[in-house]
Design a protein around this motif. Structure first.
Motif, PDB file in Angstrom:
ATOM      1  N   THR A 114       0.844  -1.193   0.000  1.00  0.00           N
ATOM      2  CA  THR A 114       0.000   0.000   0.000  1.00  0.00           C
ATOM      3  C   THR A 114       0.877   1.239   0.000  1.00  0.00           C
ATOM      4  OG1 THR A 114      -1.724   1.209   1.194  1.00  0.00           O
ATOM      5  CG2 THR A 114      -0.136  -0.011   2.521  1.00  0.00           C
ATOM      6  N   SER A 131      -7.052   2.508   3.098  1.00  0.00           N
ATOM      7  CA  SER A 131      -5.779   2.167   2.477  1.00  0.00           C
ATOM      8  C   SER A 131      -5.755   2.645   1.028  1.00  0.00           C
ATOM      9  CB  SER A 131      -5.543   0.653   2.518  1.00  0.00           C
ATOM     10  OG  SER A 131      -4.387   0.310   1.787  1.00  0.00           O
ATOM     11  N   TYR A 132      -4.687   3.370   0.667  1.00  0.00           N
ATOM     12  CA  TYR A 132      -4.486   3.776  -0.716  1.00  0.00           C
ATOM     13  C   TYR A 132      -3.710   2.663  -1.410  1.00  0.00           C
ATOM     14  CZ  TYR A 132      -3.645   6.777  -4.745  1.00  0.00           C
ATOM     15  OH  TYR A 132      -3.631   7.317  -6.000  1.00  0.00           O
ATOM     16  N   SER A 133      -4.423   1.780  -2.075  1.00  0.00           N
ATOM     17  CA  SER A 133      -3.814   0.660  -2.781  1.00  0.00           C
ATOM     18  C   SER A 133      -4.695   0.362  -3.986  1.00  0.00           C
ATOM     19  CB  SER A 133      -3.706  -0.555  -1.859  1.00  0.00           C
ATOM     20  OG  SER A 133      -4.978  -0.921  -1.352  1.00  0.00           O
ATOM     21  N   PHE A 136      -8.542   1.045  -3.710  1.00  0.00           N
ATOM     22  CA  PHE A 136      -8.685   1.819  -2.489  1.00  0.00           C
ATOM     23  C   PHE A 136      -9.796   1.174  -1.658  1.00  0.00           C
ATOM     24  CE2 PHE A 136     -10.612   5.028   0.142  1.00  0.00           C
ATOM     25  CZ  PHE A 136      -9.543   5.776   0.596  1.00  0.00           C
ATOM     26  N   LEU A 158      -8.510   9.773  -8.340  1.00  0.00           N
ATOM     27  CA  LEU A 158      -7.865  10.507  -7.257  1.00  0.00           C
ATOM     28  C   LEU A 158      -6.648  11.279  -7.771  1.00  0.00           C
ATOM     29  CD1 LEU A 158      -7.953   7.752  -4.482  1.00  0.00           C
ATOM     30  CD2 LEU A 158      -9.589   9.600  -4.876  1.00  0.00           C
ATOM     31  N   SER A 160      -4.349  12.529  -5.382  1.00  0.00           N
ATOM     32  CA  SER A 160      -3.289  12.187  -4.440  1.00  0.00           C
ATOM     33  C   SER A 160      -2.666  10.857  -4.819  1.00  0.00           C
ATOM     34  CB  SER A 160      -3.847  12.129  -3.020  1.00  0.00           C
ATOM     35  OG  SER A 160      -4.485  13.344  -2.693  1.00  0.00           O
ATOM     36  N   SER A 161      -1.366  10.749  -4.574  1.00  0.00           N
ATOM     37  CA  SER A 161      -0.681   9.538  -5.037  1.00  0.00           C
ATOM     38  C   SER A 161       0.287   9.029  -3.985  1.00  0.00           C
ATOM     39  CB  SER A 161       0.011   9.803  -6.370  1.00  0.00           C
ATOM     40  OG  SER A 161       0.865  10.929  -6.277  1.00  0.00           O
ATOM     41  N   LEU A 176      -7.893  12.985   1.591  1.00  0.00           N
ATOM     42  CA  LEU A 176      -6.684  12.290   1.174  1.00  0.00           C
ATOM     43  C   LEU A 176      -5.739  13.360   0.639  1.00  0.00           C
ATOM     44  CD1 LEU A 176      -5.579   9.367   0.783  1.00  0.00           C
ATOM     45  CD2 LEU A 176      -6.480   9.456  -1.531  1.00  0.00           C
TER      46      LEU A 176
END
Length: 261
Positions: A114, A131-133, A136, A158, A160-161, A176
């Protein structure tokens, strides 16, 4: 306002502190430089700023049951503290006692990689975890760490990265936040997500200057009781360089206040 000193052998590259239910606080200190390996320390203080315990993050390997490579997020519950860590066995959530770091429970949240995880204890004792994976996802946990709900969103647009920060508010919403850098400009981004029902994107926006050779960063974000948020960041002066100490009239750190919409 109270303060305590924590000795660090190297330059401090990151620090975070959260208040705990016993009136004290938990601090995370990451130190090191470009030429040396980083060291992450966890320290717990009581309400009188007396240190109750402190340890390198790697000491907690035995509690996680696997080597810990990264602290992803930390927060406090009514009964202790939460540490979300990346280990060789995946992403794990540790719930520790306030006064002695005894393990209350340990749950594996994710087996794959993640970019970032955020945790949020709620007043009713439940815990939110995002979780940013790929995809998401957002989970709800009971006070003893059992998953009660899990929803995923594979194709959210999104902004954001890398290494995003997660900021929850009280209305099943979440911000985020991350920096977005390339060789010519630096901006920072916000995605606001609805977490009730299916995960959806409420809005997103880029901040900072996208003009050439800027070095503008977003450094911290916090939600506010009315559902808005506050951003703080840094940028160069009008000549394109940082001044130390700041010259009169130069604004090197900026604080912005935003409404929800």
């Amino acid at each position: 306002i109270s303060a305590a000193n924590y000795p660090a052998a190297e330059d401090v590259s990151d620090i975070k502190a959260v208040p705990t239910s016993d009136g004290g606080y938990l601090a995370y200190i990451e130190s090191g430089s470009f030429f040396s390996s980083e060291e992450i320390q966890i320290a717990k203080y009581d309400a009188g700023l007396n240190q109750q315990w402190a340890a390198p993050l790697t000491i907690l390997n035995i509690l996680a049951g696997a080597p810990i490579s990264r602290l992803l997020d930390l927060d406090a519950t009514a009964f202790g503290i939460l540490l979300c860590v990346r280990t060789d066995a995946g992403v794990q959530l540790l719930h520790l006692a306030n006064n002695n770091a005894a393990l209350l429970w340990n749950r594996r949240m994710q087996s794959s990689f993640t970019n970032g995880v955020g945790v949020q204890p709620y007043p009713n004792g439940t815990i939110g975890l995002a979780s940013y994976s790929a995809p998401f996802f957002y989970k709800k946990l009971s006070p003893n760490g059992l998953t009660t709900d899990s929803i995923a969103a594979p194709n959210l647009p999104l902004l954001s990265s890398g290494n995003p920060q997660f900021v929850f508010d009280a209305d099943q919403q979440m911000y985020l936040f991350s920096n977005k850098n390339n060789s010519f400009s630096s901006t920072y981004t916000i995605d606001r997500l609805n977490l009730s029902g299916a995960i959806s994107l409420a809005w997103n926006q880029s901040f900072g200057s996208a003009s050439g050779y800027e070095d503008e960063t977003g450094d911290a974000i916090a939600s506010t009781p009315d559902g808005g948020f506050v951003l703080v960041g840094t940028k160069p002066d009008s000549t394109g360089i940082y001044l130390e100490p700041p010259a009169s009239g130069e604004l090197l750190s900026s604080l912005f206040r935003y409404r929800t919409s």
